[in-house]
Design a protein around this motif. Structure first.
Motif, mmCIF file in Angstrom:
data_model
loop_
_atom_site.group_PDB
_atom_site.id
_atom_site.type_symbol
_atom_site.label_atom_id
_atom_site.label_comp_id
_atom_site.label_asym_id
_atom_site.label_seq_id
_atom_site.Cartn_x
_atom_site.Cartn_y
_atom_site.Cartn_z
ATOM 1 N N ASP A 159 41.116 42.825 42.140
ATOM 2 C CA ASP A 159 42.477 43.303 42.445
ATOM 3 C C ASP A 159 42.905 44.396 41.468
ATOM 4 O OD1 ASP A 159 42.713 41.612 44.585
ATOM 5 O OD2 ASP A 159 43.833 40.069 43.507
ATOM 6 N N ARG A 160 42.607 44.206 40.184
ATOM 7 C CA ARG A 160 42.991 45.215 39.184
ATOM 8 C C ARG A 160 42.286 46.535 39.443
ATOM 9 N NH1 ARG A 160 42.017 41.029 35.473
ATOM 10 N NH2 ARG A 160 40.081 42.055 34.791
ATOM 11 N N ILE A 214 40.894 47.631 42.263
ATOM 12 C CA ILE A 214 41.360 48.227 43.516
ATOM 13 C C ILE A 214 42.689 48.962 43.292
ATOM 14 C CG2 ILE A 214 42.514 47.571 45.677
ATOM 15 C CD1 ILE A 214 39.663 47.841 46.219
ATOM 16 N N ALA A 215 43.569 48.332 42.529
ATOM 17 C CA ALA A 215 44.889 48.924 42.306
ATOM 18 C C ALA A 215 44.838 50.110 41.358
ATOM 19 C CB ALA A 215 45.840 47.861 41.749
ATOM 20 N N GLY A 216 43.926 50.085 40.384
ATOM 21 C CA GLY A 216 43.975 51.072 39.323
ATOM 22 C C GLY A 216 42.937 52.169 39.358
ATOM 23 N N ARG A 230 38.146 52.072 44.651
ATOM 24 C CA ARG A 230 38.640 51.957 46.028
ATOM 25 C C ARG A 230 37.732 52.703 46.992
ATOM 26 N NH1 ARG A 230 43.632 52.812 43.587
ATOM 27 N NH2 ARG A 230 43.727 54.990 44.282
#
Length: 227
Positions: free
Chosen positions: A118-119, A121-123, A128
């Motif tokens: 999750d980290r 993917i977000a950052g 991504r």
């Protein structure tokens, strides 16, 4: 946490990861765990929650569906330098797995826990791009599978399968059951179609082996020519 050598091996298998910034590299290396999976190891099952994102470094994982009657269909395989679309879907949607996966041979992988996934993917735009690029490619593969099952004659599909599986001597080491799993049809349909090919002297079917006698004829069938 991966050792420097193990992390270099991961980057070699997934070159796009080399473009991560230093913070993302550090996070990924810290969150990754090495996995050595023997042949026949269950990687995930229907209804099981997804706990990690898997990078396959070498080996092969077969993802398949299984109905209540015991019939299987192979959805796809995850090989070296590839990731799994169902794992991505489960992590992004916080859903359980909807299929089964098992290693076909000795497989080496690296797993990233869900929180680190999750980290990243977000950052990280690079991370991504890798995740969704792999996801898109696999969706196309699944669309082809659906199209083949729905619209392509079994003779064509079986001829393509045999041509893809045969070795340099034209020998295929596979059972009728295994072929039925690959093509998502009943074993009886495979046996009946192989008998048609054998009567035309395109193949000779033995116990656990099939010998291609006329590759050109199978190629014509694979290209859509009627028997």
């Amino acid at each position: 946490m991966l050792s420097p050598d193990a992390y270099d091996t991961l980057i070699a298998a997934f070159p796009l990861l080399s473009d991560l910034d230093s913070a993302a590299h550090a996070d990924l290396r810290r969150a990754c765990q090495s996995m050595e999976l023997a042949p026949g190891t269950a990687v995930f099952e229907v209804g099981q929650p997804c706990e990690r994102y898997l990078f396959v470094i070498d080996g092969s994982v077969r993802v398949h569906l299984l109905d209540l009657g015991g019939h299987e269909i192979t959805l796809y395989r995850v090989g070296a330098g590839e990731t799994c679309i169902l794992t991505t879907a489960a992590l992004l949607g916080t859903d359980a797995y909807a299929a089964y996966a098992v290693t076909e041979r000795q497989t080496r992988a690296a797993g990233v826990d869900a929180m680190a996934f999750d980290r990243l993917i977000a950052g990280s735009a690079i991370f991504r791009r890798l995740v969704f690029g792999s996801y898109g490619e696999r969706i196309v593969d699944l669309m082809k599978l659906v199209s083949n099952i729905a619209f392509t004659r079994i003779q064509v599909r079986l001829a393509r399968c045999l041509l893809g599986l045969m070795d340099a001597e034209g020998c295929i080491r596979s059972t009728h059951e295994r072929l039925s799993v690959e093509l998502g049809t009943a074993r009886e349909v495979i046996s009946r179609t192989l008998k048609i090919f054998a009567r035309q002297n395109f193949i000779h079917a033995g116990q656990g082996t099939i010998q291609v006698l006329d590759r050109n004829a199978l190629t014509r069938i694979a290209e859509g020519e009627a028997l």
